[in-house]
Design a protein around this motif. Structure first.
Motif, PDB file in Angstrom:
ATOM      1  N   UNK A 188      25.631  -9.168 -14.296  1.00  0.00           N
ATOM      2  CA  UNK A 188      26.116  -9.131 -15.676  1.00  0.00           C
ATOM      3  C   UNK A 188      25.802  -7.772 -16.283  1.00  0.00           C
ATOM      4  N   UNK A 189      24.582  -7.279 -16.060  1.00  0.00           N
ATOM      5  CA  UNK A 189      24.199  -5.963 -16.592  1.00  0.00           C
ATOM      6  C   UNK A 189      25.130  -4.875 -16.057  1.00  0.00           C
ATOM      7  N   UNK A 190      25.471  -4.962 -14.803  1.00  0.00           N
ATOM      8  CA  UNK A 190      26.375  -3.968 -14.216  1.00  0.00           C
ATOM      9  C   UNK A 190      27.763  -4.060 -14.827  1.00  0.00           C
ATOM     10  N   UNK A 191      28.254  -5.281 -15.040  1.00  0.00           N
ATOM     11  CA  UNK A 191      29.569  -5.459 -15.665  1.00  0.00           C
ATOM     12  C   UNK A 191      29.587  -4.911 -17.084  1.00  0.00           C
ATOM     13  N   UNK A 192      28.535  -5.214 -17.847  1.00  0.00           N
ATOM     14  CA  UNK A 192      28.450  -4.721 -19.222  1.00  0.00           C
ATOM     15  C   UNK A 192      28.405  -3.196 -19.219  1.00  0.00           C
ATOM     16  N   UNK A 193      27.554  -2.619 -18.378  1.00  0.00           N
ATOM     17  CA  UNK A 193      27.419  -1.159 -18.322  1.00  0.00           C
ATOM     18  C   UNK A 193      28.729  -0.487 -17.924  1.00  0.00           C
ATOM     19  N   UNK A 194      29.416  -1.057 -16.955  1.00  0.00           N
ATOM     20  CA  UNK A 194      30.676  -0.468 -16.499  1.00  0.00           C
ATOM     21  C   UNK A 194      31.736  -0.534 -17.598  1.00  0.00           C
ATOM     22  N   UNK A 195      31.824  -1.658 -18.277  1.00  0.00           N
ATOM     23  CA  UNK A 195      32.774  -1.806 -19.376  1.00  0.00           C
ATOM     24  C   UNK A 195      32.408  -0.877 -20.538  1.00  0.00           C
ATOM     25  N   UNK A 196      31.136  -0.756 -20.800  1.00  0.00           N
ATOM     26  CA  UNK A 196      30.641   0.120 -21.861  1.00  0.00           C
ATOM     27  C   UNK A 196      31.039   1.573 -21.602  1.00  0.00           C
ATOM     28  N   UNK A 197      30.878   2.033 -20.386  1.00  0.00           N
ATOM     29  CA  UNK A 197      31.220   3.413 -20.033  1.00  0.00           C
ATOM     30  C   UNK A 197      32.720   3.639 -20.158  1.00  0.00           C
ATOM     31  N   UNK A 198      33.520   2.711 -19.657  1.00  0.00           N
ATOM     32  CA  UNK A 198      34.967   2.877 -19.756  1.00  0.00           C
ATOM     33  C   UNK A 198      35.453   2.817 -21.196  1.00  0.00           C
ATOM     34  N   UNK A 199      34.875   1.933 -21.988  1.00  0.00           N
ATOM     35  CA  UNK A 199      35.295   1.819 -23.385  1.00  0.00           C
ATOM     36  C   UNK A 199      34.909   3.069 -24.176  1.00  0.00           C
ATOM     37  N   UNK A 200      33.786   3.670 -23.842  1.00  0.00           N
ATOM     38  CA  UNK A 200      33.377   4.921 -24.502  1.00  0.00           C
ATOM     39  C   UNK A 200      34.375   6.037 -24.241  1.00  0.00           C
ATOM     40  N   UNK A 201      35.054   5.972 -23.108  1.00  0.00           N
ATOM     41  CA  UNK A 201      36.016   7.000 -22.751  1.00  0.00           C
ATOM     42  C   UNK A 201      37.294   6.969 -23.570  1.00  0.00           C
ATOM     43  N   UNK A 202      37.626   5.821 -24.153  1.00  0.00           N
ATOM     44  CA  UNK A 202      38.879   5.732 -24.919  1.00  0.00           C
ATOM     45  C   UNK A 202      38.655   5.492 -26.410  1.00  0.00           C
ATOM     46  N   UNK A 203      37.525   4.948 -26.756  1.00  0.00           N
ATOM     47  CA  UNK A 203      37.217   4.673 -28.166  1.00  0.00           C
ATOM     48  C   UNK A 203      35.876   5.316 -28.494  1.00  0.00           C
ATOM     49  N   UNK A 204      35.925   6.611 -28.724  1.00  0.00           N
ATOM     50  CA  UNK A 204      34.692   7.384 -28.898  1.00  0.00           C
ATOM     51  C   UNK A 204      33.921   7.028 -30.157  1.00  0.00           C
ATOM     52  N   UNK A 205      34.503   6.250 -31.060  1.00  0.00           N
ATOM     53  CA  UNK A 205      33.788   5.878 -32.275  1.00  0.00           C
ATOM     54  C   UNK A 205      32.728   4.806 -32.017  1.00  0.00           C
ATOM     55  N   UNK A 206      32.809   4.099 -30.880  1.00  0.00           N
ATOM     56  CA  UNK A 206      31.783   3.118 -30.537  1.00  0.00           C
ATOM     57  C   UNK A 206      30.502   3.804 -30.091  1.00  0.00           C
ATOM     58  N   UNK A 207      29.367   3.241 -30.487  1.00  0.00           N
ATOM     59  CA  UNK A 207      28.074   3.637 -29.932  1.00  0.00           C
ATOM     60  C   UNK A 207      27.501   2.388 -29.280  1.00  0.00           C
ATOM     61  N   UNK A 208      27.115   2.499 -28.030  1.00  0.00           N
ATOM     62  CA  UNK A 208      26.621   1.361 -27.271  1.00  0.00           C
ATOM     63  C   UNK A 208      25.183   1.597 -26.839  1.00  0.00           C
ATOM     64  N   UNK A 209      24.408   0.510 -26.814  1.00  0.00           N
ATOM     65  CA  UNK A 209      23.052   0.555 -26.272  1.00  0.00           C
ATOM     66  C   UNK A 209      22.832  -0.735 -25.492  1.00  0.00           C
ATOM     67  N   UNK A 210      22.393  -0.601 -24.261  1.00  0.00           N
ATOM     68  CA  UNK A 210      22.129  -1.749 -23.409  1.00  0.00           C
ATOM     69  C   UNK A 210      20.639  -1.749 -23.103  1.00  0.00           C
ATOM     70  N   UNK A 211      19.985  -2.879 -23.355  1.00  0.00           N
ATOM     71  CA  UNK A 211      18.542  -2.946 -23.139  1.00  0.00           C
ATOM     72  C   UNK A 211      18.153  -4.286 -22.523  1.00  0.00           C
ATOM     73  N   UNK A 212      16.989  -4.275 -21.896  1.00  0.00           N
ATOM     74  CA  UNK A 212      16.451  -5.485 -21.280  1.00  0.00           C
ATOM     75  C   UNK A 212      15.000  -5.610 -21.715  1.00  0.00           C
ATOM     76  N   UNK A 213      14.655  -6.730 -22.358  1.00  0.00           N
ATOM     77  CA  UNK A 213      13.278  -6.994 -22.781  1.00  0.00           C
ATOM     78  C   UNK A 213      13.111  -8.501 -22.944  1.00  0.00           C
ATOM     79  N   UNK A 214      11.929  -8.991 -22.611  1.00  0.00           N
ATOM     80  CA  UNK A 214      11.621 -10.416 -22.768  1.00  0.00           C
ATOM     81  C   UNK A 214      12.679 -11.325 -22.141  1.00  0.00           C
ATOM     82  N   UNK A 215      13.136 -10.963 -20.956  1.00  0.00           N
ATOM     83  CA  UNK A 215      14.145 -11.750 -20.233  1.00  0.00           C
ATOM     84  C   UNK A 215      15.444 -11.877 -21.014  1.00  0.00           C
TER      85      UNK A 215
END
Length: 118
Positions: free
Chosen positions: A61-88
């Motif tokens: 799931x983390x890989x899918x989110x990260x991959x989608x996040x990177x691709x979406x940043x390429x076309x919609x530069x107004x988005x800011x994304x942060x992916x984090x993992x803490x406390x499960x």
């Protein structure tokens, strides 16, 4: 964007600033919907311009989110994304400028609807 567009039945809410070709927008939307329908644990707005999505704490799931996040940043530069993992918890923060809050409203509606699955 009209309120009716928040139901997720069209891509009319996609802003003109998005550089993803129009023909590819339904495909990207389907990718978001599939992820939202299968892996989201919780959805909340931390503030008007920031959406927090919590996902199953799974490497795939983390890989899918990260991959989608990177691709979406390429076309919609107004988005800011942060992916984090803490406390499960795998958390994806999606932030937009104030003038793009309506886009975040539409994404929030899709997430709350489980990827518009029903």
């Amino acid at each position: 964007m009209a309120e009716a567009e928040l139901d997720g039945t069209s891509t009319d809410w996609v802003p003109a600033a998005c550089t993803l070709p129009t023909v590819e927008q339904p495909v990207r939307l389907a990718e978001f919907d599939e992820l939202l329908a299968t892996a989201v644990r919780s959805v909340y707005r931390a503030e008007p311009a920031r959406l927090c999505l919590e996902f199953d704490p799974d490497p795939e799931v983390a890989a899918r989110v990260a991959e989608l996040m990177v691709r979406e940043s390429g076309c919609c530069s107004f988005f800011a994304f942060a992916l984090s993992m803490a406390d499960h918890r795998l958390r994806w923060d999606v932030t937009v400028p104030t003038e793009r809050v309506r886009v975040l409203d539409a994404l929030t509606a899709r997430a709350l609807a489980g990827g518009n699955r029903g």
